[in-house]
Motif scaffolding. Structure first.
Motif, PDB file in Angstrom:
ATOM      1  N   GLN A   2      23.295 -32.675  -6.391  1.00 32.92           N
ATOM      2  CA  GLN A   2      22.713 -32.120  -6.741  1.00 32.92           C
ATOM      3  C   GLN A   2      22.212 -31.424  -7.892  1.00 32.92           C
ATOM      4  O   GLN A   2      23.072 -31.737  -9.123  1.00 32.92           O
ATOM      5  N   THR A   3      22.090 -29.928  -8.226  1.00 29.93           N
ATOM      6  CA  THR A   3      22.071 -29.900  -8.793  1.00 29.93           C
ATOM      7  C   THR A   3      22.359 -28.438  -9.409  1.00 29.93           C
ATOM      8  O   THR A   3      23.303 -27.388  -8.677  1.00 29.93           O
ATOM      9  N   LEU A   4      22.901 -28.417 -10.781  1.00 26.11           N
ATOM     10  CA  LEU A   4      23.812 -27.174 -11.621  1.00 26.11           C
ATOM     11  C   LEU A   4      22.524 -26.349 -11.673  1.00 26.11           C
ATOM     12  O   LEU A   4      22.395 -26.345 -13.186  1.00 26.11           O
ATOM     13  N   LYS A   5      22.671 -24.952 -11.178  1.00 30.28           N
ATOM     14  CA  LYS A   5      21.845 -24.415 -12.116  1.00 30.28           C
ATOM     15  C   LYS A   5      22.439 -23.174 -12.848  1.00 30.28           C
ATOM     16  O   LYS A   5      22.907 -22.364 -12.100  1.00 30.28           O
ATOM     17  N   VAL A   6      21.931 -23.342 -14.317  1.00 27.58           N
ATOM     18  CA  VAL A   6      22.736 -22.675 -14.785  1.00 27.58           C
ATOM     19  C   VAL A   6      21.361 -21.350 -15.564  1.00 27.58           C
ATOM     20  O   VAL A   6      20.777 -21.470 -15.913  1.00 27.58           O
ATOM     21  N   ILE A   7      22.042 -20.312 -15.620  1.00 30.63           N
ATOM     22  CA  ILE A   7      20.919 -18.903 -15.656  1.00 30.63           C
ATOM     23  C   ILE A   7      21.652 -19.097 -17.365  1.00 30.63           C
ATOM     24  O   ILE A   7      22.115 -18.940 -17.923  1.00 30.63           O
ATOM     25  N   CYS A   8      19.772 -18.573 -17.980  1.00 33.10           N
ATOM     26  CA  CYS A   8      20.317 -18.372 -19.877  1.00 33.10           C
ATOM     27  C   CYS A   8      18.922 -17.435 -20.307  1.00 33.10           C
ATOM     28  O   CYS A   8      17.745 -17.167 -19.235  1.00 33.10           O
ATOM     29  N   ALA A   9      18.405 -17.387 -21.881  1.00 37.75           N
ATOM     30  CA  ALA A   9      18.139 -16.728 -22.292  1.00 37.75           C
ATOM     31  C   ALA A   9      16.454 -17.911 -22.721  1.00 37.75           C
ATOM     32  O   ALA A   9      17.576 -18.928 -23.453  1.00 37.75           O
ATOM     33  N   ASP A  10      15.299 -17.774 -22.707  1.00 40.15           N
ATOM     34  CA  ASP A  10      15.121 -18.974 -23.454  1.00 40.15           C
ATOM     35  C   ASP A  10      14.254 -18.256 -24.192  1.00 40.15           C
ATOM     36  O   ASP A  10      12.997 -17.465 -24.729  1.00 40.15           O
ATOM     37  N   LEU A  11      15.166 -17.851 -25.538  1.00 37.12           N
ATOM     38  CA  LEU A  11      14.696 -18.056 -26.476  1.00 37.12           C
ATOM     39  C   LEU A  11      15.554 -18.342 -28.197  1.00 37.12           C
ATOM     40  O   LEU A  11      16.519 -19.405 -27.674  1.00 37.12           O
ATOM     41  N   PRO A  12      14.434 -18.217 -28.943  1.00 42.00           N
ATOM     42  CA  PRO A  12      15.637 -19.436 -30.391  1.00 42.00           C
ATOM     43  C   PRO A  12      16.484 -18.652 -31.166  1.00 42.00           C
ATOM     44  O   PRO A  12      16.606 -18.165 -31.485  1.00 42.00           O
ATOM     45  N   ALA A  13      18.023 -19.646 -30.465  1.00 37.82           N
ATOM     46  CA  ALA A  13      19.350 -18.854 -31.262  1.00 37.82           C
ATOM     47  C   ALA A  13      20.145 -20.002 -31.750  1.00 37.82           C
ATOM     48  O   ALA A  13      21.408 -20.079 -30.867  1.00 37.82           O
ATOM     49  N   ARG A  25      16.562 -28.028 -23.399  1.00 33.14           N
ATOM     50  CA  ARG A  25      16.591 -27.007 -24.340  1.00 33.14           C
ATOM     51  C   ARG A  25      17.998 -27.885 -24.909  1.00 33.14           C
ATOM     52  O   ARG A  25      18.170 -28.981 -24.928  1.00 33.14           O
ATOM     53  N   HIS A  26      18.264 -27.352 -26.650  1.00 41.55           N
ATOM     54  CA  HIS A  26      18.435 -27.771 -27.277  1.00 41.55           C
ATOM     55  C   HIS A  26      19.875 -27.203 -27.908  1.00 41.55           C
ATOM     56  O   HIS A  26      19.895 -26.030 -27.176  1.00 41.55           O
ATOM     57  N   GLY A  27      20.888 -27.490 -28.370  1.00 43.52           N
ATOM     58  CA  GLY A  27      21.733 -26.539 -29.071  1.00 43.52           C
ATOM     59  C   GLY A  27      22.967 -26.772 -28.208  1.00 43.52           C
ATOM     60  O   GLY A  27      23.706 -27.411 -27.020  1.00 43.52           O
ATOM     61  N   PHE A  28      24.611 -26.283 -28.994  1.00 43.08           N
ATOM     62  CA  PHE A  28      25.697 -25.991 -28.548  1.00 43.08           C
ATOM     63  C   PHE A  28      25.841 -25.486 -26.509  1.00 43.08           C
ATOM     64  O   PHE A  28      27.103 -26.560 -26.072  1.00 43.08           O
ATOM     65  N   GLU A  29      25.118 -24.291 -26.424  1.00 43.90           N
ATOM     66  CA  GLU A  29      25.059 -24.015 -25.438  1.00 43.90           C
ATOM     67  C   GLU A  29      24.545 -24.902 -23.880  1.00 43.90           C
ATOM     68  O   GLU A  29      24.927 -25.527 -23.064  1.00 43.90           O
ATOM     69  N   ALA A  30      23.658 -25.736 -24.751  1.00 46.69           N
ATOM     70  CA  ALA A  30      23.038 -26.032 -23.669  1.00 46.69           C
ATOM     71  C   ALA A  30      23.747 -27.948 -23.328  1.00 46.69           C
ATOM     72  O   ALA A  30      23.498 -28.129 -22.869  1.00 46.69           O
ATOM     73  N   ASP A  31      23.825 -28.294 -24.233  1.00 46.54           N
ATOM     74  CA  ASP A  31      24.628 -29.336 -24.174  1.00 46.54           C
ATOM     75  C   ASP A  31      25.988 -29.508 -23.138  1.00 46.54           C
ATOM     76  O   ASP A  31      26.866 -29.988 -22.206  1.00 46.54           O
ATOM     77  N   LEU A  32      26.805 -28.384 -23.237  1.00 42.91           N
ATOM     78  CA  LEU A  32      27.593 -27.672 -23.106  1.00 42.91           C
ATOM     79  C   LEU A  32      27.475 -27.802 -21.276  1.00 42.91           C
ATOM     80  O   LEU A  32      28.266 -28.406 -20.612  1.00 42.91           O
ATOM     81  N   ALA A  33      26.446 -27.106 -20.907  1.00 46.15           N
ATOM     82  CA  ALA A  33      26.145 -26.904 -19.691  1.00 46.15           C
ATOM     83  C   ALA A  33      25.706 -28.405 -18.986  1.00 46.15           C
ATOM     84  O   ALA A  33      26.220 -28.726 -17.889  1.00 46.15           O
ATOM     85  N   ARG A  34      25.125 -29.217 -19.935  1.00 50.15           N
ATOM     86  CA  ARG A  34      24.637 -30.419 -19.006  1.00 50.15           C
ATOM     87  C   ARG A  34      26.289 -31.161 -19.148  1.00 50.15           C
ATOM     88  O   ARG A  34      26.004 -31.997 -18.089  1.00 50.15           O
ATOM     89  N   ALA A  35      27.177 -31.084 -19.809  1.00 44.23           N
ATOM     90  CA  ALA A  35      28.419 -31.465 -19.859  1.00 44.23           C
ATOM     91  C   ALA A  35      29.393 -31.160 -18.605  1.00 44.23           C
ATOM     92  O   ALA A  35      29.809 -32.076 -18.155  1.00 44.23           O
ATOM     93  N   ILE A  36      29.731 -30.044 -18.405  1.00 42.11           N
ATOM     94  CA  ILE A  36      29.844 -29.110 -16.943  1.00 42.11           C
ATOM     95  C   ILE A  36      28.880 -29.772 -15.902  1.00 42.11           C
ATOM     96  O   ILE A  36      30.121 -30.512 -14.660  1.00 42.11           O
ATOM     97  N   GLY A  37      27.874 -29.911 -15.900  1.00 42.87           N
ATOM     98  CA  GLY A  37      27.181 -30.753 -14.973  1.00 42.87           C
ATOM     99  C   GLY A  37      27.377 -32.056 -14.946  1.00 42.87           C
ATOM    100  O   GLY A  37      27.622 -32.504 -13.800  1.00 42.87           O
ATOM    101  N   GLN A  38      27.799 -33.119 -15.728  1.00 40.16           N
ATOM    102  CA  GLN A  38      28.099 -34.069 -15.147  1.00 40.16           C
ATOM    103  C   GLN A  38      29.705 -34.415 -14.637  1.00 40.16           C
ATOM    104  O   GLN A  38      29.994 -35.173 -13.867  1.00 40.16           O
ATOM    105  N   GLN A  39      30.483 -33.504 -15.396  1.00 34.94           N
ATOM    106  CA  GLN A  39      32.272 -33.293 -15.003  1.00 34.94           C
ATOM    107  C   GLN A  39      32.071 -32.805 -13.088  1.00 34.94           C
ATOM    108  O   GLN A  39      32.732 -34.005 -12.613  1.00 34.94           O
TER     109      GLN A  39
END
Length: 229
Positions: A2-13, A25-39
């Motif tokens: 299954q896919t975890l669809k994560v809504i977010c902004a496409d801007l550099p922050a 996508r890179h960064g703290f929130e990007a890696d967190l979203a992937r980690a939640i998906g893995q869990q």
């Protein structure tokens, strides 16, 4: 899977999020979203929307989760349901380098920008005598819009979370005037009425805190900020 669809902004922050030239996508929130998906046993997919369109997109079912710089506030609680916090940040005021603004008292009579409906705007409302300038987030880069407005003299300062402003302050013409220790918790959000799904996401966050993965992601991207949990 299954896919975890994560809504977010496409801007550099950075260090929160940004995309490279290949679109990753890179960064703290990007890696967190992937980690939640893995869990959750899901593959994470990012659904890019303008800041002002986050909650309509979530409520239309365009994503499973909104995870993008959302401080927990009473207003936002009326729009969707928050998970437990995954971060805690202070807020800061950005000005042009050399500006006489050094404290909240210096903002009296000054034009102060922030994202409309945000905790940053709520902070601006506590600064006596300042002229508040809301940015609605209808473009693809609301942070860039505020920086541009500051540079061309349309505003005298703008407020955002310290984690987003520290990298900007490395630019030669921008500076952080002062920081407010507001300790705002951030959370992800799910559509209202999805209690079972909210519990699943909360359980994933609990696991990431307990196994040390959230701390590891935090310290990788934000080593200068103390881990808050």
């Amino acid at each position: 899977m299954q896919t975890l669809k994560v809504i977010c902004a496409d801007l550099p922050a950075p260090p929160l999020f940004w995309r490279d030239k290949q679109g990753k996508r890179h960064g703290f929130e990007a890696d967190l979203a992937r980690a939640i998906g893995q869990q959750l046993g899901r593959k994470t997919e990012f659904i890019y929307r303008n800041w002002a369109d986050f909650y309509p997109a979530l409520n239309k079912g365009e994503g499973d989760l909104l995870l993008c710089g959302q401080g927990i506030s009473d207003l936002r609680k009326t729009l969707a349901d928050f998970t437990a916090p995954y971060a805690v940040f202070d807020e800061a005021v950005m000005v042009l380098r050399g500006s006489p603004i050094q404290s909240k008292e210096d903002l009296r009579g000054q034009r102060v920008a922030a994202i409309a409906g945000s905790l940053n705007m709520a902070l601006a409302e506590t600064f006596a005598g300042c002229i508040r300038v809301p940015f609605d987030g209808n473009t693809g880069d609301v942070m860039g819009d505020m920086v541009k407005a500051l540079r061309v003299g349309e505003v005298d300062a703008f407020i955002d979370d310290d984690v987003a402003l520290v990298p900007l302050a490395e630019q030669p013409d921008l500076a952080i005037a002062f920081t407010c220790p507001t300790h705002n918790p951030w959370g992800a959000l799910v559509k209202k009425g999805q209690g079972d799904w909210l519990t699943q996401v909360d359980n994933a966050l609990v696991a990431l805190k307990q196994n040390g993965q959230l701390k590891q992601i935090w310290q990788h991207w934000m080593p200068s900020l103390a881990y808050p949990f």
